[in-house]
Design a protein around this motif. Structure first.
Motif, mmCIF file in Angstrom:
data_model
loop_
_atom_site.group_PDB
_atom_site.id
_atom_site.type_symbol
_atom_site.label_atom_id
_atom_site.label_comp_id
_atom_site.label_asym_id
_atom_site.label_seq_id
_atom_site.Cartn_x
_atom_site.Cartn_y
_atom_site.Cartn_z
ATOM 1 N N VAL A 148 38.245 -170.080 16.685
ATOM 2 C CA VAL A 148 37.400 -170.843 17.969
ATOM 3 C C VAL A 148 38.714 -171.462 18.530
ATOM 4 O O VAL A 148 39.507 -172.383 17.484
ATOM 5 C CB VAL A 148 36.600 -171.523 17.206
ATOM 6 C CG1 VAL A 148 36.120 -173.065 17.849
ATOM 7 C CG2 VAL A 148 35.364 -171.200 16.442
ATOM 8 N N THR A 149 38.511 -171.720 19.968
ATOM 9 C CA THR A 149 39.967 -171.869 20.647
ATOM 10 C C THR A 149 39.577 -173.271 21.164
ATOM 11 O O THR A 149 40.325 -173.883 21.106
ATOM 12 C CB THR A 149 40.476 -171.365 21.400
ATOM 13 O OG1 THR A 149 39.591 -171.352 22.868
ATOM 14 C CG2 THR A 149 40.659 -169.783 20.461
ATOM 15 N N ASP A 150 38.370 -173.846 21.300
ATOM 16 C CA ASP A 150 37.973 -175.381 21.602
ATOM 17 C C ASP A 150 36.833 -175.649 21.636
ATOM 18 O O ASP A 150 35.449 -174.943 21.313
ATOM 19 C CB ASP A 150 38.360 -175.588 23.258
ATOM 20 C CG ASP A 150 38.021 -176.673 23.707
ATOM 21 O OD1 ASP A 150 38.367 -177.473 22.986
ATOM 22 O OD2 ASP A 150 37.687 -176.702 24.978
ATOM 23 N N LYS B 79 29.882 -180.322 28.184
ATOM 24 C CA LYS B 79 30.057 -179.539 29.006
ATOM 25 C C LYS B 79 28.690 -180.115 29.738
ATOM 26 O O LYS B 79 29.209 -180.443 30.988
ATOM 27 C CB LYS B 79 28.518 -178.334 28.520
ATOM 28 C CG LYS B 79 28.903 -177.420 29.333
ATOM 29 C CD LYS B 79 28.279 -176.091 29.345
ATOM 30 C CE LYS B 79 27.640 -175.130 30.310
ATOM 31 N NZ LYS B 79 27.140 -173.946 30.245
ATOM 32 N N LEU C 202 30.227 -176.520 24.044
ATOM 33 C CA LEU C 202 30.709 -175.102 24.914
ATOM 34 C C LEU C 202 31.630 -174.811 23.294
ATOM 35 O O LEU C 202 33.161 -175.289 23.328
ATOM 36 C CB LEU C 202 31.131 -175.002 26.086
ATOM 37 C CG LEU C 202 31.654 -173.703 25.982
ATOM 38 C CD1 LEU C 202 29.998 -172.831 25.929
ATOM 39 C CD2 LEU C 202 31.553 -173.282 27.809
ATOM 40 N N LYS D 44 34.493 -172.544 22.336
ATOM 41 C CA LYS D 44 34.959 -170.802 22.987
ATOM 42 C C LYS D 44 35.622 -170.035 22.235
ATOM 43 O O LYS D 44 36.568 -171.119 21.192
ATOM 44 C CB LYS D 44 35.522 -171.672 23.904
ATOM 45 C CG LYS D 44 35.456 -172.119 25.645
ATOM 46 C CD LYS D 44 36.670 -172.761 26.395
ATOM 47 C CE LYS D 44 36.169 -172.800 27.494
ATOM 48 N NZ LYS D 44 35.464 -171.486 28.639
ATOM 49 N N CYS E 299 37.842 -166.757 20.958
ATOM 50 C CA CYS E 299 38.633 -166.017 21.087
ATOM 51 C C CYS E 299 38.313 -164.879 19.964
ATOM 52 O O CYS E 299 39.030 -164.905 19.621
ATOM 53 C CB CYS E 299 40.401 -165.881 21.258
ATOM 54 S SG CYS E 299 40.984 -164.995 21.946
ATOM 55 N N MET F 235 37.132 -163.586 25.649
ATOM 56 C CA MET F 235 36.227 -165.257 25.122
ATOM 57 C C MET F 235 35.043 -164.978 25.565
ATOM 58 O O MET F 235 34.567 -164.515 26.268
ATOM 59 C CB MET F 235 37.358 -165.790 26.241
ATOM 60 C CG MET F 235 38.390 -166.679 25.912
ATOM 61 S SD MET F 235 39.132 -167.140 24.852
ATOM 62 C CE MET F 235 38.789 -168.866 24.598
ATOM 63 N N ASP G 298 31.941 -167.646 25.574
ATOM 64 C CA ASP G 298 31.491 -169.151 24.900
ATOM 65 C C ASP G 298 30.040 -169.035 23.985
ATOM 66 O O ASP G 298 28.621 -168.120 24.396
ATOM 67 C CB ASP G 298 31.019 -169.199 26.748
ATOM 68 C CG ASP G 298 32.314 -169.605 27.637
ATOM 69 O OD1 ASP G 298 33.248 -169.930 26.766
ATOM 70 O OD2 ASP G 298 32.205 -169.565 28.243
#
Length: 148
Positions: free
Chosen positions: A26-28, A32, A42, A44, A46, A89, A91
């Motif tokens: 999980v990058t972020d 939203k 949201l 994100k 990877c 990526m 979402d």
């Protein structure tokens, strides 16, 4: 016959255990938008595909928790495919009703944020192996949109 099946099962398990599998992180997780009845976030994700062929993503399951209780959950069916020998990526939209957010007022406090835990299960279809779940978990804090 039973011993032969047991040996075959052990052989296949050993070989599959050594196979390189896709990895994800999980990058972020970020705000939203606001709707009339909820706040949407949201996540994100990877995903690194080590194979030279695209891999279909069957579905993504998620559970969004705060104050030791689930405040949102869901499934995203067929979100696409992982690119061959590349990063993709993905979402994951999370919709949290205001009624639940307001019940967390004790956690929100003066800084207008909530502590969260996001648990994800990314289910992909690996050749020969079949469906494989990549489990992910992320903890952090999210800012809530300020009331008008």
């Amino acid at each position: 016959m039973s011993q032969l099946l047991h040996k075959a099962k052990d052989f296949v398990s050993d070989k599959i255990g050594d196979v390189v599998k896709p990895e994800a992180s999980v990058t972020d997780v970020d705000f939203k938008r606001v709707t009339m009845d909820s706040a949407e976030y949201l996540a994100k994700v990877c995903v690194q595909n080590p194979y030279s062929t695209p891999i279909p993503i069957c579905e993504v399951n998620y559970s969004f928790k705060s104050a030791n209780r689930e405040i949102a959950s869901g499934t995203i069916p067929d979100p696409g495919s992982l690119k061959a020998k590349d990063r993709t990526m993905v979402d994951v939209p999370v919709k949290v009703p205001y009624s639940i957010l307001m019940s967390l007022a004790r956690d929100i406090g003066a800084d207008w944020d909530i502590d969260y835990q996001l648990d994800l299960g990314l289910i992909i279809d690996l050749p020969v192996i079949g469906n494989f779940t990549i489990p992910l978990s992320q903890k952090g804090q999210l800012k809530l949109p300020k009331p008008f």
